[in-house]
Design an enzyme around this catalytic site. Structure first.
Site, short mmCIF file in Angstrom:
data_model
loop_
_atom_site.label_atom_id
_atom_site.label_comp_id
_atom_site.label_asym_id
_atom_site.label_seq_id
_atom_site.Cartn_x
_atom_site.Cartn_y
_atom_site.Cartn_z
N GLU A 1 0.85 -1.19 0.00
CA GLU A 1 0.00 0.00 0.00
C GLU A 1 0.88 1.24 0.00
O GLU A 1 1.82 1.32 0.79
CB GLU A 1 -0.92 -0.01 1.23
CG GLU A 1 -1.89 -1.19 1.23
CD GLU A 1 -2.83 -1.18 2.45
OE1 GLU A 1 -2.73 -0.26 3.29
OE2 GLU A 1 -3.66 -2.10 2.56
N HIS B 1 -8.01 1.36 1.79
CA HIS B 1 -7.87 1.00 3.22
C HIS B 1 -8.71 1.95 4.09
O HIS B 1 -8.21 2.68 4.93
CB HIS B 1 -6.40 1.06 3.66
CG HIS B 1 -6.11 0.17 4.85
ND1 HIS B 1 -4.93 -0.46 5.04
CD2 HIS B 1 -6.89 -0.17 5.91
CE1 HIS B 1 -4.96 -1.17 6.16
NE2 HIS B 1 -6.14 -1.00 6.70
#
Length: 537
Positions: A269, A288
């Site tokens: 990420e 997220h």
């Protein structure tokens, strides 16, 4: 000159932004000083950690071994969130640092996002939205499926998984669970069917993941397991990246082996630009967002602030993930057991000189939980001075294991005449030794036996331990030498073994001994071993 009160405060560093409600809890505690380094770079953060007792992170800061090493005085690392994959828990444990998280704060927000992704994928809402914005009106192209009456397969039914189950049942879904830790009773309470993972996957219309990322769960949803799913199945992951094989998922969607998927978390990420998931069809992706609600951020900040404050100010580490908790009702009763175990370990360290091969710890008494803590306390007393590292209840078992010391623990149930009893055994090259102690009804601790010799001394202060041949005059000679040196004997317990012809004595002394006096006593012809133990330094 600086403020003396400031110099006495325990310093806590914030590495990532924390909701104001959590900061307020910490700043309201006069014993704490909060330093906000959330806008600083990593090198500045490392410098700030020197001398700090606490560190709080969210998901951005990587509390790896390098950062932890910079915290030379760290006692606590807290994460304002449920996951711990950005904290090197093992490195922290070896340093004796408690690691805490906020497992409950974002539970509802993550569960709600899971249902939102589930419904968005089932009704193809993002694609339909883009179509309308492009001037189209193609209703047939976005025909979806309803949730009611469908089978939802939940992998992991902890806090978040259980909340998802409750909401899914409200939509009329039938629920199956794959969770090795769920009991049949708990499954009945939630009205779910408990199955093995590979048995559940072929039956599910929807799959949602709710397990932490560990070595055991990494790649849990592999290519082989995705091939067990029906082509009409929709897969949702709002737990942790790395639990599923992202390349295999992209292939399954591209080849039409899955009806759709929705992801909120990824192995890397932000998601790399060249990642195959970016081009996979029938896939919803969010950045997220599980805990990205004002409510969740407030709740996790409050939860971690309270936990870290309790540890640094009150010495309450019960929420640490790397230290086994004791039940709150047992806490007061467990503390004297831990004290006794550490003192007995220190006695055994003098009795059993040389390298330690293995240690056994047995406990019987009124405390129902805490055997691992009792073993850790025994190791602190036994190994302090033998290891270069600082020992505490968090790292004692790990450091013992690292040095090849086998540690066994056993509960022996209730004991007669004592509130609790601890026995510690140790094996060294060519020798085995043991010590037993008990907690009396009035709370007083006593050392009861050493290597089978019956003694009854309170393990406090300064003890002189003597193993000698059972011949007349030895104890008198020792007493004379102590008296000449001005050392008063508070208690003396002497036992002998007629079969071996040896005797054992424990003397409780009012003063510390000069090392030269210990050597003098050791030189008495009938004395085989003499050593002083300082238990309250």
């Amino acid at each position: 000159m600086g403020d003396p009160a400031m110099s006495r405060q325990t310093r806590l560093v914030l590495a990532d932004p924390l909701a104001r409600e959590g900061v307020a809890i910490l700043e309201a505690e006069h014993a704490l000083r909060v330093d906000d380094f959330s806008s600083r770079n990593r090198e500045e953060l490392k410098e700030a950690l020197a001398g700090a007792a606490g560190l709080i992170v969210r998901s951005t800061t990587q509390a790896d071994a390098d950062l932890i090493e910079a915290g030379d005085s760290l006692r606590v690392i807290g994460r304002a969130g449920v996951g711990l994959d950005n904290i090197d828990v093992e490195a922290a444990t070896r340093r004796g640092i408690a690691v805490m998280n906020a497992p409950a704060g974002n539970t509802v927000s993550t569960a709600e996002l899971t249902l939102a992704l589930l419904m968005a994928a089932a009704r193809r809402i993002p694609s339909a939205d883009r179509s309308v914005r492009a001037g189209e009106w193609n209703r047939k192209a976005y025909r979806g499926t309803q949730l009611a009456g469908k089978w939802l397969g939940v992998i992991g039914a902890g806090r978040i998984g259980a909340e998802v189950i409750l909401r899914a049942r409200a939509f009329g879904m039938k629920v199956m669970v794959a969770d090795p830790f769920m009991t049949p009773g708990r499954a009945a309470d939630l009205s779910v069917e408990l199955l093995e993972l590979d048995d559940m996957l072929p039956r599910a219309d929807f799959i949602t993941l709710h397990v932490p990322l560990t070595p055991d769960t990494r790649g849990l949803m592999s290519d082989a397991r995705m091939r067990l799913l029906k082509p009409t199945t929709i897969l949702v992951n709002a737990a942790r990246g790395g639990i599923l094989d992202e390349t295999a998922l992209a292939e399954a969607l591209t080849e039409g082996r899955l009806a759709g998927a929705a992801l909120d978390v990824y192995e890397a990420e932000p998601l790399p630009e060249s990642h195959p998931l970016r081009h996979a069809p029938n896939l919803i992706m969010t950045p997220h967002l599980g805990a990205a609600t004002q409510d969740a951020q407030r709740h996790v900040a409050i939860e971690i602030a309270r936990a870290v404050r309790a540890a640094l100010v009150d010495g309450d580490y019960r929420t640490a993930v790397n230290m086994p908790p004791s039940l709150p009702r047992d806490r007061d009763r467990l503390e004297p057991v831990l004290d006794l175990a550490e003192r007995l370990g220190a006695v055994l360290a003098e009795v059993a000189r040389g390298g330690v091969i293995s240690v056994s710890v047995s406990y019987g008494g009124e405390v129902q939980r805490g055997l691992r803590l009792i073993a850790s306390a025994a190791l602190i007393g036994l190994l302090r001075g033998r290891l270069e590292a600082s020992l505490n209840l968090i790292n004692a078992l790990v450091l013992a294991r690292d040095r090849g010391i086998g540690v066994s623990r056993q509960r022996v149930g209730e004991v007669t005449g004592y509130r609790g009893m601890v026995e510690i055994g140790v094996e060294t090259p060519g020798e085995k030794h043991s010590v037993v102690g008990g907690i009396e009804s009035d709370g007083q601790i006593r050392m009861l036996r050493v290597d089978g010799y019956h003694v009854g001394v309170e393990p406090r202060g300064n003890l002189l331990i003597i193993r000698n041949d059972d011949v007349p005059g030895v104890i008198g000679d020792v007493g004379t030498r102590l008296g000449t040196a001005g050392v008063n004997i508070a208690e003396l317990h002497h036992a002998r073994d007629a079969e071996s012809g040896q005797a054992f004595a424990v003397l409780s002394l009012d003063e510390e001994l000069d090392p030269r006096l210990v050597k003098e006593i050791q030189a008495i012809p009938a004395v085989r071993r003499a050593g002083e133990i300082r238990l309250d330094t």
